[in-house]
Design a protein around this motif. Structure first.
Motif, PDB file in Angstrom:
ATOM      1  N   SER A 112       0.823  -1.208   0.000  1.00  0.00           N
ATOM      2  CA  SER A 112       0.000   0.000   0.000  1.00  0.00           C
ATOM      3  C   SER A 112       0.857   1.259   0.000  1.00  0.00           C
ATOM      4  O   SER A 112       0.342   2.362  -0.162  1.00  0.00           O
ATOM      5  N   HIS A 113       2.158   1.102   0.186  1.00  0.00           N
ATOM      6  CA  HIS A 113       3.063   2.249   0.218  1.00  0.00           C
ATOM      7  C   HIS A 113       3.371   2.759  -1.188  1.00  0.00           C
ATOM      8  O   HIS A 113       3.351   2.002  -2.163  1.00  0.00           O
ATOM      9  N   LYS A 114       3.706   4.033  -1.254  1.00  0.00           N
ATOM     10  CA  LYS A 114       4.018   4.682  -2.526  1.00  0.00           C
ATOM     11  C   LYS A 114       5.183   4.007  -3.248  1.00  0.00           C
ATOM     12  O   LYS A 114       5.208   3.916  -4.469  1.00  0.00           O
ATOM     13  N   HIS A 117       4.092   1.478  -5.484  1.00  0.00           N
ATOM     14  CA  HIS A 117       3.069   1.986  -6.412  1.00  0.00           C
ATOM     15  C   HIS A 117       1.644   1.820  -5.883  1.00  0.00           C
ATOM     16  O   HIS A 117       0.698   1.821  -6.670  1.00  0.00           O
ATOM     17  N   GLU A 118       1.514   1.618  -4.587  1.00  0.00           N
ATOM     18  CA  GLU A 118       0.210   1.487  -3.918  1.00  0.00           C
ATOM     19  C   GLU A 118      -0.704   0.477  -4.616  1.00  0.00           C
ATOM     20  O   GLU A 118      -1.909   0.657  -4.712  1.00  0.00           O
TER      21      GLU A 118
END
Length: 130
Positions: A112-114, A117-118
């Motif tokens: 889920s982190h940037k 790339h979520e």
């Protein structure tokens, strides 16, 4: 002579299929998320070959992202037709749609982190067809 033999893992197959299909990093990362989520699914890891799981994962990532025109390339390099990987891709989609068990929340949180790339937040289709 010290040989160290092993067998190819689904992750390696996924990377190869991604390379030959010329996928973008977000699509490959989505495939990695699907593959990592499937690690705790018994039937995915015992009843299927590593290459078939990777091909099904790559196909599902294409379907989720709405990418077309990949079928012939994936079929050629994986050796699996879309009809051979359709059922597994469908099962992977069902797996992703199930409520997350406690032991899989870490995987979802990670992707889920940037930096990833979520991809864990990408909306899933109700169904897919080949």
């Amino acid at each position: 002579v010290g040989f160290d033999l092993g067998f190819s893992l689904s992750y390696r197959f996924l990377r190869r299929y991604g390379r030959v299909c010329k996928v973008t990093m977000p699509v490959l990362t989505l495939g990695r998320y699907i593959l990592e989520s499937s690690l705790l699914e018994y039937n995915m890891n015992v009843e299927l070959s590593e290459s078939q799981l990777a091909a099904s994962t790559m196909a599902l990532a294409f379907k989720i992202k709405g990418i077309e025109g990949w079928e012939q390339t994936l079929e050629y390099y994986s050796g699996f037709s879309t009809s051979q990987i359709e059922a597994t891709s469908q099962a992977l989609l069902v797996m992703l749609k199930k409520p997350q068990k406690e032991n899989l929340k870490t995987v979802r949180s990670k992707y889920s982190h940037k930096v990833f790339h979520e991809v864990a937040t990408v909306p899933l289709p109700e169904s897919i067809s080949f």
